[in-house]
Design a protein around this motif. Structure first.
Motif, PDB file in Angstrom:
ATOM      1  N   PRO A  98      63.770  58.264  19.379  1.00 25.85           N
ATOM      2  CA  PRO A  98      65.090  58.825  19.330  1.00 25.85           C
ATOM      3  C   PRO A  98      65.978  58.492  20.861  1.00 25.85           C
ATOM      4  N   GLY A  99      67.094  57.976  20.809  1.00 26.76           N
ATOM      5  CA  GLY A  99      67.950  57.718  22.058  1.00 26.76           C
ATOM      6  C   GLY A  99      67.698  56.540  22.536  1.00 26.76           C
ATOM      7  N   GLN A 100      66.639  55.571  22.150  1.00 23.73           N
ATOM      8  CA  GLN A 100      66.440  54.419  22.649  1.00 23.73           C
ATOM      9  C   GLN A 100      67.226  53.087  21.825  1.00 23.73           C
ATOM     10  N   SER A 101      67.276  52.161  22.441  1.00 27.71           N
ATOM     11  CA  SER A 101      68.083  51.190  21.792  1.00 27.71           C
ATOM     12  C   SER A 101      67.181  49.677  22.057  1.00 27.71           C
ATOM     13  N   SER A 141      67.859  54.014  26.770  1.00 26.32           N
ATOM     14  CA  SER A 141      68.973  55.092  26.354  1.00 26.32           C
ATOM     15  C   SER A 141      69.916  54.155  25.744  1.00 26.32           C
ATOM     16  N   SER A 156      61.068  53.076  16.018  1.00 28.11           N
ATOM     17  CA  SER A 156      62.206  54.008  16.580  1.00 28.11           C
ATOM     18  C   SER A 156      61.687  55.030  17.213  1.00 28.11           C
ATOM     19  N   PRO A 167      70.080  51.025  18.077  1.00 25.91           N
ATOM     20  CA  PRO A 167      68.708  51.949  17.767  1.00 25.91           C
ATOM     21  C   PRO A 167      68.089  51.164  16.492  1.00 25.91           C
ATOM     22  N   ASN A 168      68.705  50.536  15.355  1.00 26.92           N
ATOM     23  CA  ASN A 168      68.025  50.343  14.421  1.00 26.92           C
ATOM     24  C   ASN A 168      67.430  48.662  14.683  1.00 26.92           C
TER      25      ASN A 168
END
Length: 155
Positions: free
Chosen positions: A105-108, A129, A103, A97-98
């Motif tokens: 939320p939940g993503q990569s 996800s 950013s 995620p970082n």
């Protein structure tokens, strides 16, 4: 379907939308070189989108993937970030995620810088996800394996 433009070719797997276009260099100065960019996603690509997924990544669901393959100035070849030679071979562990440009939320995401011949590129991938990254990586792999880059200088 095979797409081939600007020294980049790719096989678009079923369920993917892929476009290869040229963008003007930063600043859009007269006489500037127009750099190729490949965008691929498991969602519809809007006509207007950012080089690294602006306008697309916010629409990704938990089963979706976005890819940007962006060519940088040839002067970057083999230097600093672009010292790695050859197309990268990511693994599911490379996504986090970082590592997202923006950013959500939940993503990569993951990003790799590299050179092929006399061309410098960045590969940026967003997975819808993080929790499902192994499954989504399975969707991504056929697309990445099909990418072919000609090594000459793009103009």
């Amino acid at each position: 379907m095979r797409l081939d433009a600007h020294g980049i070719s790719v096989d678009a797997p079923e369920g993917w939308e892929v476009r290869i276009t040229r963008r003007a260099a930063q600043g859009h100065e007269p006489g500037s070189h127009r750099r190729p960019v490949l965008h691929a996603a498991t969602v519809a690509l809007p006509a207007v989108r950012g080089d690294f997924g602006g306008g697309v990544t916010g629409t990704l669901g938990t089963e979706d993937v976005f890819v940007s393959l962006f060519e940088h100035d040839p002067a970057a070849v083999g230097t600093g970030l672009f010292a790695d030679r050859g197309f990268p071979v990511p693994t599911p562990a490379d996504f986090a995620p970082n590592r997202l440009q923006r950013s959500i939320p939940g993503q990569s995401g993951g990003q790799w810088f590299f050179s092929v011949g006399e061309r410098a590129f960045s590969l940026y991938v967003v997975l819808g996800s993080h929790a499902r990254r192994a499954e989504l990586f399975g969707k991504l792999t056929p697309l990445l394996r099909s990418v072919r880059l000609q090594g000459g200088i793009s103009s």
